[in-house]
Design a protein around this motif. Structure first.
Motif, PDB file in Angstrom:
ATOM      1  N   ALA A 137      17.622 -10.209  -9.903  1.00 37.80           N
ATOM      2  CA  ALA A 137      18.537 -11.286 -10.294  1.00 37.80           C
ATOM      3  C   ALA A 137      19.929 -10.764 -10.613  1.00 37.80           C
ATOM      4  O   ALA A 137      20.925 -11.415 -10.305  1.00 37.80           O
ATOM      5  N   ASP A 138      20.028  -9.581 -11.191  1.00 42.53           N
ATOM      6  CA  ASP A 138      21.343  -9.061 -11.564  1.00 42.53           C
ATOM      7  C   ASP A 138      22.132  -8.514 -10.371  1.00 42.53           C
ATOM      8  O   ASP A 138      23.261  -8.059 -10.525  1.00 42.53           O
ATOM      9  N   GLN A 139      21.554  -8.603  -9.163  1.00 42.39           N
ATOM     10  CA  GLN A 139      22.243  -8.164  -7.951  1.00 42.39           C
ATOM     11  C   GLN A 139      22.415  -9.295  -6.941  1.00 42.39           C
ATOM     12  O   GLN A 139      22.926  -9.090  -5.852  1.00 42.39           O
ATOM     13  N   LEU A 140      22.000 -10.486  -7.296  1.00 45.39           N
ATOM     14  CA  LEU A 140      22.011 -11.612  -6.370  1.00 45.39           C
ATOM     15  C   LEU A 140      23.379 -12.285  -6.286  1.00 45.39           C
ATOM     16  O   LEU A 140      24.005 -12.567  -7.304  1.00 45.39           O
ATOM     17  N   LEU A 141      23.850 -12.498  -5.071  1.00 41.32           N
ATOM     18  CA  LEU A 141      25.063 -13.268  -4.795  1.00 41.32           C
ATOM     19  C   LEU A 141      24.738 -14.229  -3.667  1.00 41.32           C
ATOM     20  O   LEU A 141      23.794 -14.005  -2.912  1.00 41.32           O
ATOM     21  N   VAL A 142      25.493 -15.298  -3.517  1.00 45.11           N
ATOM     22  CA  VAL A 142      25.337 -16.196  -2.379  1.00 45.11           C
ATOM     23  C   VAL A 142      26.670 -16.262  -1.640  1.00 45.11           C
ATOM     24  O   VAL A 142      27.731 -16.227  -2.258  1.00 45.11           O
ATOM     25  N   GLU A 143      26.591 -16.329  -0.323  1.00 46.98           N
ATOM     26  CA  GLU A 143      27.800 -16.400   0.498  1.00 46.98           C
ATOM     27  C   GLU A 143      27.472 -17.062   1.827  1.00 46.98           C
ATOM     28  O   GLU A 143      26.312 -17.247   2.153  1.00 46.98           O
ATOM     29  N   THR A 144      28.492 -17.387   2.589  1.00 49.18           N
ATOM     30  CA  THR A 144      28.299 -18.075   3.870  1.00 49.18           C
ATOM     31  C   THR A 144      29.100 -17.432   4.994  1.00 49.18           C
ATOM     32  O   THR A 144      29.355 -18.060   6.001  1.00 49.18           O
ATOM     33  N   ASP A 145      29.494 -16.184   4.830  1.00 47.74           N
ATOM     34  CA  ASP A 145      30.396 -15.565   5.792  1.00 47.74           C
ATOM     35  C   ASP A 145      29.726 -15.037   7.057  1.00 47.74           C
ATOM     36  O   ASP A 145      30.412 -14.678   7.999  1.00 47.74           O
ATOM     37  N   SER A 146      28.435 -14.956   7.093  1.00 48.73           N
ATOM     38  CA  SER A 146      27.765 -14.404   8.259  1.00 48.73           C
ATOM     39  C   SER A 146      27.774 -15.397   9.414  1.00 48.73           C
ATOM     40  O   SER A 146      27.176 -16.462   9.332  1.00 48.73           O
ATOM     41  N   PRO A 147      28.427 -15.064  10.518  1.00 55.93           N
ATOM     42  CA  PRO A 147      28.488 -16.014  11.634  1.00 55.93           C
ATOM     43  C   PRO A 147      27.156 -16.175  12.356  1.00 55.93           C
ATOM     44  O   PRO A 147      26.954 -17.128  13.088  1.00 55.93           O
ATOM     45  N   TYR A 148      26.227 -15.253  12.147  1.00 50.57           N
ATOM     46  CA  TYR A 148      24.960 -15.294  12.871  1.00 50.57           C
ATOM     47  C   TYR A 148      23.838 -15.960  12.087  1.00 50.57           C
ATOM     48  O   TYR A 148      22.778 -16.212  12.617  1.00 50.57           O
TER      49      TYR A 148
ATOM     50  N   ARG B 236      24.520 -19.947 -12.393  1.00 54.87           N
ATOM     51  CA  ARG B 236      24.885 -19.133 -13.553  1.00 54.87           C
ATOM     52  C   ARG B 236      24.736 -17.641 -13.231  1.00 54.87           C
ATOM     53  O   ARG B 236      25.652 -16.848 -13.461  1.00 54.87           O
ATOM     54  N   THR B 237      23.613 -17.271 -12.655  1.00 50.51           N
ATOM     55  CA  THR B 237      23.345 -15.870 -12.328  1.00 50.51           C
ATOM     56  C   THR B 237      24.347 -15.320 -11.325  1.00 50.51           C
ATOM     57  O   THR B 237      24.908 -14.242 -11.522  1.00 50.51           O
ATOM     58  N   THR B 238      24.582 -16.059 -10.241  1.00 50.96           N
ATOM     59  CA  THR B 238      25.483 -15.544  -9.208  1.00 50.96           C
ATOM     60  C   THR B 238      26.942 -15.542  -9.682  1.00 50.96           C
ATOM     61  O   THR B 238      27.705 -14.651  -9.301  1.00 50.96           O
ATOM     62  N   ALA B 239      27.319 -16.479 -10.537  1.00 47.14           N
ATOM     63  CA  ALA B 239      28.678 -16.463 -11.093  1.00 47.14           C
ATOM     64  C   ALA B 239      28.871 -15.241 -11.986  1.00 47.14           C
ATOM     65  O   ALA B 239      29.890 -14.539 -11.895  1.00 47.14           O
ATOM     66  N   GLU B 240      27.882 -14.948 -12.837  1.00 48.01           N
ATOM     67  CA  GLU B 240      27.955 -13.762 -13.693  1.00 48.01           C
ATOM     68  C   GLU B 240      28.020 -12.493 -12.844  1.00 48.01           C
ATOM     69  O   GLU B 240      28.807 -11.586 -13.127  1.00 48.01           O
ATOM     70  N   ASN B 241      27.194 -12.420 -11.805  1.00 47.11           N
ATOM     71  CA  ASN B 241      27.181 -11.241 -10.930  1.00 47.11           C
ATOM     72  C   ASN B 241      28.503 -11.081 -10.211  1.00 47.11           C
ATOM     73  O   ASN B 241      29.005  -9.962 -10.060  1.00 47.11           O
TER      74      ASN B 241
ATOM     75  N   THR C 204      15.877 -23.124 -10.863  1.00 45.74           N
ATOM     76  CA  THR C 204      16.785 -24.270 -10.793  1.00 45.74           C
ATOM     77  C   THR C 204      18.126 -23.861 -10.178  1.00 45.74           C
ATOM     78  O   THR C 204      18.501 -22.684 -10.199  1.00 45.74           O
ATOM     79  N   LEU C 205      18.838 -24.852  -9.683  1.00 49.21           N
ATOM     80  CA  LEU C 205      20.172 -24.606  -9.150  1.00 49.21           C
ATOM     81  C   LEU C 205      21.077 -24.083 -10.257  1.00 49.21           C
ATOM     82  O   LEU C 205      21.875 -23.174 -10.039  1.00 49.21           O
ATOM     83  N   ARG C 206      20.930 -24.625 -11.439  1.00 46.76           N
ATOM     84  CA  ARG C 206      21.730 -24.153 -12.583  1.00 46.76           C
ATOM     85  C   ARG C 206      21.510 -22.657 -12.812  1.00 46.76           C
ATOM     86  O   ARG C 206      22.457 -21.916 -13.076  1.00 46.76           O
ATOM     87  N   ASP C 207      20.261 -22.196 -12.721  1.00 53.66           N
ATOM     88  CA  ASP C 207      19.966 -20.768 -12.896  1.00 53.66           C
ATOM     89  C   ASP C 207      20.664 -19.923 -11.829  1.00 53.66           C
ATOM     90  O   ASP C 207      21.258 -18.887 -12.138  1.00 53.66           O
ATOM     91  N   ILE C 208      20.583 -20.348 -10.576  1.00 49.61           N
ATOM     92  CA  ILE C 208      21.204 -19.592  -9.481  1.00 49.61           C
ATOM     93  C   ILE C 208      22.717 -19.575  -9.645  1.00 49.61           C
ATOM     94  O   ILE C 208      23.353 -18.530  -9.484  1.00 49.61           O
TER      95      ILE C 208
END
Length: 69
Positions: free
Chosen positions: A12-23, A57-62, A51-55
């Motif tokens: 969890a402390d290494q999780l990020l979300v992104e959308t940059d991968s074109p594939y 919060r976690t990804t914003a902190e990361n 929950t979405l709130r958990d994701i």
């Protein structure tokens, strides 16, 4: 599916979300843009069974930690 097991295995402390991968398109859209980051986060919540709130919060902190903000 390999992607699902990869998402579950990320600490969890290494999780990020992104959308940059074109594939790895989101929602079968033609192009990937940051506008779809919410869809990525929703998918992660379903896979990790949190929950979405958990994701968010976690990804914003990361992200803040990663970019020293």
């Amino acid at each position: 599916m390999r992607c699902k097991s990869d998402v579950r295995g990320i600490p969890a402390d290494q999780l990020l979300v992104e959308t940059d991968s074109p594939y790895l398109r989101v929602l079968s859209k033609r192009d990937n843009t940051p506008a779809y980051v919410g869809e990525v986060a929703n998918t992660v919540t379903q896979i990790r069974k949190v929950t979405l709130r958990d994701i968010l919060r976690t990804t914003a902190e990361n992200g803040r930690r990663l970019y020293n903000l």
